[in-house]
Design a protein around this motif. Structure first.
Motif, short mmCIF file in Angstrom:
data_model
loop_
_atom_site.label_atom_id
_atom_site.label_comp_id
_atom_site.label_asym_id
_atom_site.label_seq_id
_atom_site.Cartn_x
_atom_site.Cartn_y
_atom_site.Cartn_z
N ILE A 181 0.70 -1.32 -0.08
CA ILE A 181 0.10 -0.05 -0.10
C ILE A 181 0.94 1.22 0.02
CG2 ILE A 181 -1.65 1.21 1.39
CD1 ILE A 181 -2.85 -1.46 2.31
N ALA A 182 2.00 1.31 0.82
CA ALA A 182 2.90 2.30 0.93
C ALA A 182 3.66 2.71 -0.31
CB ALA A 182 3.71 2.38 1.94
N HIS A 183 3.68 1.66 -0.96
CA HIS A 183 4.50 1.53 -2.43
C HIS A 183 3.67 2.29 -3.34
CE1 HIS A 183 8.23 0.14 -4.56
NE2 HIS A 183 7.35 0.25 -5.47
N GLY A 184 2.45 1.78 -3.38
CA GLY A 184 1.52 2.31 -4.27
C GLY A 184 1.09 3.74 -4.26
N ARG A 231 5.08 12.21 -7.99
CA ARG A 231 3.62 12.07 -8.16
C ARG A 231 3.52 11.07 -9.42
NH1 ARG A 231 1.36 15.18 -4.41
NH2 ARG A 231 -0.65 15.43 -5.14
N ILE A 232 2.34 11.05 -9.70
CA ILE A 232 1.79 10.03 -11.29
C ILE A 232 2.60 10.33 -12.22
CG2 ILE A 232 0.02 11.23 -12.26
CD1 ILE A 232 0.03 7.58 -10.96
N GLU A 233 2.99 11.68 -12.47
CA GLU A 233 3.75 12.02 -13.72
C GLU A 233 5.12 11.89 -13.60
OE1 GLU A 233 2.13 14.27 -11.60
OE2 GLU A 233 0.37 14.54 -12.91
N GLY A 234 5.56 11.88 -12.37
CA GLY A 234 7.43 11.24 -12.21
C GLY A 234 7.25 9.82 -12.45
N THR A 235 6.45 9.03 -11.94
CA THR A 235 6.26 7.65 -12.07
C THR A 235 6.17 7.19 -13.52
OG1 THR A 235 5.40 7.49 -9.84
CG2 THR A 235 5.08 5.46 -11.01
N ALA A 236 5.35 7.98 -14.15
CA ALA A 236 5.01 7.74 -15.56
C ALA A 236 6.41 7.92 -16.37
CB ALA A 236 3.97 8.71 -16.32
N ARG A 237 7.10 8.90 -15.97
CA ARG A 237 8.23 9.22 -16.60
C ARG A 237 9.37 8.06 -16.35
NH1 ARG A 237 7.32 14.45 -15.06
NH2 ARG A 237 8.72 14.37 -13.26
N TRP A 268 -0.55 4.35 -13.46
CA TRP A 268 -2.05 4.10 -12.55
C TRP A 268 -2.18 2.61 -12.51
CZ3 TRP A 268 -3.97 7.20 -9.72
CH2 TRP A 268 -4.11 8.78 -10.18
N MET A 269 -1.77 1.91 -13.37
CA MET A 269 -1.82 0.30 -13.33
C MET A 269 -1.03 -0.41 -11.99
SD MET A 269 -2.08 -1.08 -17.14
CE MET A 269 -1.07 -2.37 -16.86
N SER A 270 0.13 0.49 -12.13
CA SER A 270 0.97 0.08 -10.89
C SER A 270 0.41 0.51 -9.50
CB SER A 270 2.34 0.81 -10.97
OG SER A 270 3.15 0.41 -9.91
N VAL A 271 -0.19 1.85 -9.35
CA VAL A 271 -0.61 2.17 -8.12
C VAL A 271 -2.03 1.38 -7.90
CG1 VAL A 271 -2.26 4.08 -7.39
CG2 VAL A 271 -0.04 4.60 -8.35
N VAL A 272 -2.92 1.19 -8.50
CA VAL A 272 -4.15 0.39 -8.30
C VAL A 272 -3.55 -0.87 -7.77
CG1 VAL A 272 -6.12 -0.82 -9.40
CG2 VAL A 272 -5.39 1.47 -9.70
#
Length: 167
Positions: A18-21, A30-36, A51-55
């Motif tokens: 959960i913490a990792h997500g 944030r999500i933009e940095g994760t996407a990059r 987003w798939m990783s987060v979910v």
């Protein structure tokens, strides 16, 4: 005592996921940095991957905390760790302090062992009569994880070819 040990493993692994997500979603870049970052690993559609990783990470973590659909939650953890290990950590060797695969290997093996052992008596699976443990739980978790990982890589992984050195 076994039920307490399994509860402890589920809670720690679940909270870590959960913490990792949440970190992929709300932390650092944030999500933009994760996407990059995912794009830099050779995955196409970086925002979708983020987003798939987060979910997946938050969902698997929540299922582990509850002890619900435990082999499938473990499969999600193993798959996430396989992708991370293959794309981000393998080339760095074993040790985590060198960005190696030590950490992701440990989480994946703990998740697989949990799928084999089952969630224990203090779980929604137990209360609901869901009993997929032993070889069945391990094979289900490893099989789903392998299929999910292979599917993700087949559809989304398109690494840039190495640059040719000038002669």
């Amino acid at each position: 005592m076994d039920d307490f040990a399994l509860l402890l493993i589920r809670l720690v692994l679940g909270v870590v996921m959960i913490a990792h997500g949440l970190n992929h979603w709300r932390g650092g870049g944030r999500i933009e940095g994760t996407a990059r970052w995912f794009t830099g690993l050779g995955l196409r559609n970086g925002t979708l991957q983020a987003w798939m990783s987060v979910v997946t990470e938050i969902g698997a973590g929540a299922l582990l905390v509850l002890g619900l659909f435990t082999p499938l939650a473990c499969a999600a953890v193993v798959s996430v760790m396989l992708v991370a290990g293959l794309l981000a950590h393998r080339r760095n060797g074993f040790f985590v302090f060198k960005e190696g695969y030590e950490y992701v290997l440990t989480l994946a093996v703990v998740a697989l062992a949990l799928a084999v052992l089952g969630p224990g008596g203090v779980s929604v699976d137990e209360a609901s009569g869901i009993d997929v443990t032993g070889w069945a739980g391990g094979v289900l978790a490893l099989g789903v994880a392998a299929l999910a990982t292979a599917g993700l890589l087949a559809v989304f992984w398109r690494p840039e070819p190495p640059e040719q050195e000038a002669s």
